[in-house]
Design a protein around this motif. Structure first.
Motif, PDB file in Angstrom:
ATOM      1  N   LEU A 232      -9.195 -20.222  20.166  1.00  0.00           N
ATOM      2  CA  LEU A 232      -9.042 -21.667  20.375  1.00  0.00           C
ATOM      3  C   LEU A 232     -10.294 -22.449  19.988  1.00  0.00           C
TER       4      LEU A 232
ATOM      5  N   ILE B 118      -9.983 -24.793  16.937  1.00  0.00           N
ATOM      6  CA  ILE B 118      -9.033 -25.902  17.025  1.00  0.00           C
ATOM      7  C   ILE B 118      -9.720 -27.095  17.682  1.00  0.00           C
TER       8      ILE B 118
ATOM      9  N   LEU C 239      -9.613 -29.520  19.906  1.00  0.00           N
ATOM     10  CA  LEU C 239      -8.833 -29.978  21.052  1.00  0.00           C
ATOM     11  C   LEU C 239      -9.239 -31.396  21.441  1.00  0.00           C
TER      12      LEU C 239
ATOM     13  N   TRP D 121       2.131 -29.091  24.763  1.00  0.00           N
ATOM     14  CA  TRP D 121       1.803 -28.812  23.355  1.00  0.00           C
ATOM     15  C   TRP D 121       2.107 -30.026  22.483  1.00  0.00           C
TER      16      TRP D 121
ATOM     17  N   MET E  53      -0.667 -30.476  19.432  1.00  0.00           N
ATOM     18  CA  MET E  53      -1.280 -29.186  19.141  1.00  0.00           C
ATOM     19  C   MET E  53      -0.731 -28.534  17.880  1.00  0.00           C
TER      20      MET E  53
ATOM     21  N   ARG F  93      -2.830 -29.984  15.133  1.00  0.00           N
ATOM     22  CA  ARG F  93      -4.209 -29.511  15.276  1.00  0.00           C
ATOM     23  C   ARG F  93      -4.341 -28.043  14.870  1.00  0.00           C
ATOM     24  N   THR F  94      -3.346 -27.246  15.225  1.00  0.00           N
ATOM     25  CA  THR F  94      -3.397 -25.825  14.890  1.00  0.00           C
ATOM     26  C   THR F  94      -3.267 -25.607  13.389  1.00  0.00           C
TER      27      THR F  94
END
Length: 205
Positions: free
Chosen positions: A74, A77, A79, A153, A158, A161-162
């Motif tokens: 993570l 990523i 966040l 999510w 997300m 973002r991923t």
């Protein structure tokens, strides 16, 4: 000081020390080493509620602010770190670890550990089940209804973002420099640019 007094002091001091240690040991056995006492104190101090509410939020805030403390997969990523993200992630963690779970697992640990520390047991066993937390967080309450994890999510974007983090990792590899991007316009030279061009649709889950 006469020899008799010296002898008396020599005899009394160890007895006094032994008596004091006995009092302390008895007090500890009735308080700090007594599972019932410790559990009641935790309830009176609202320890479980504080751990569930304040402790979880502080952990989430610290994790969002310090990427190096996140799991390795993570860290790449990006966040979100605003208050909305903090609220969403905190709610997700609290769904996975509800207050009832925190209390039951903590008290079971106290019941197992303190008798061992007090010498009343020669072993202790601690079992932790995450089944209910997994079901409540990742399960679907009703058919077609999104799970708590899926809602979080989506709320945090997300998917996008991923995908962006994967694209940036790909572009950062020198072996991929200059490679054409399938399906992208001629002026798009990187996968990251292609993903950004597609916008939110690139990360739709």
């Amino acid at each position: 000081m006469t020899a008799r007094r010296v002898a008396a002091v020599i005899l009394v001091l160890p007895l006094t020390l032994a008596f004091a240690l006995g009092l302390v040991a008895g007090r500890l056995d009735a308080t700090l080493l007594n599972p019932g006492f410790v559990k009641q104190q935790a309830r009176d101090l609202r320890l479980y509620q504080r751990l569930h509410e304040d402790g979880t939020r502080r952990l989430v805030r610290d994790t969002l602010d310090h990427p190096e403390k996140r799991p390795a997969n993570l860290r790449v990523i990006a966040l979100p770190t605003d208050r909305t993200a903090e609220d969403r992630v905190t709610a997700l963690v609290q769904s996975f670890l509800p207050q009832s779970f925190v209390q039951s697992e903590t008290e079971e640990t106290i019941d197992q550990l303190l008798p061992w520390l007090a010498g009343r047991s020669d072993h202790f066993t601690i079992n932790v089940s995450l089944h209910d937390g997994l079901v409540s967080t990742f399960g679907h309450p009703t058919a077609g209804q999104a799970s708590t994890f899926e809602r979080t999510w989506r709320d945090l974007g997300m998917g996008q973002r991923t995908v962006l983090s994967i694209a940036r990792t790909y572009d950062a590899d020198p072996a991929n420099a200059g490679k054409p991007v399938p399906g992208a316009p001629p002026n798009i030279r990187t996968v990251t640019a292609a993903v950004e061009l597609r916008g939110e649709s690139a990360g739709t889950w």
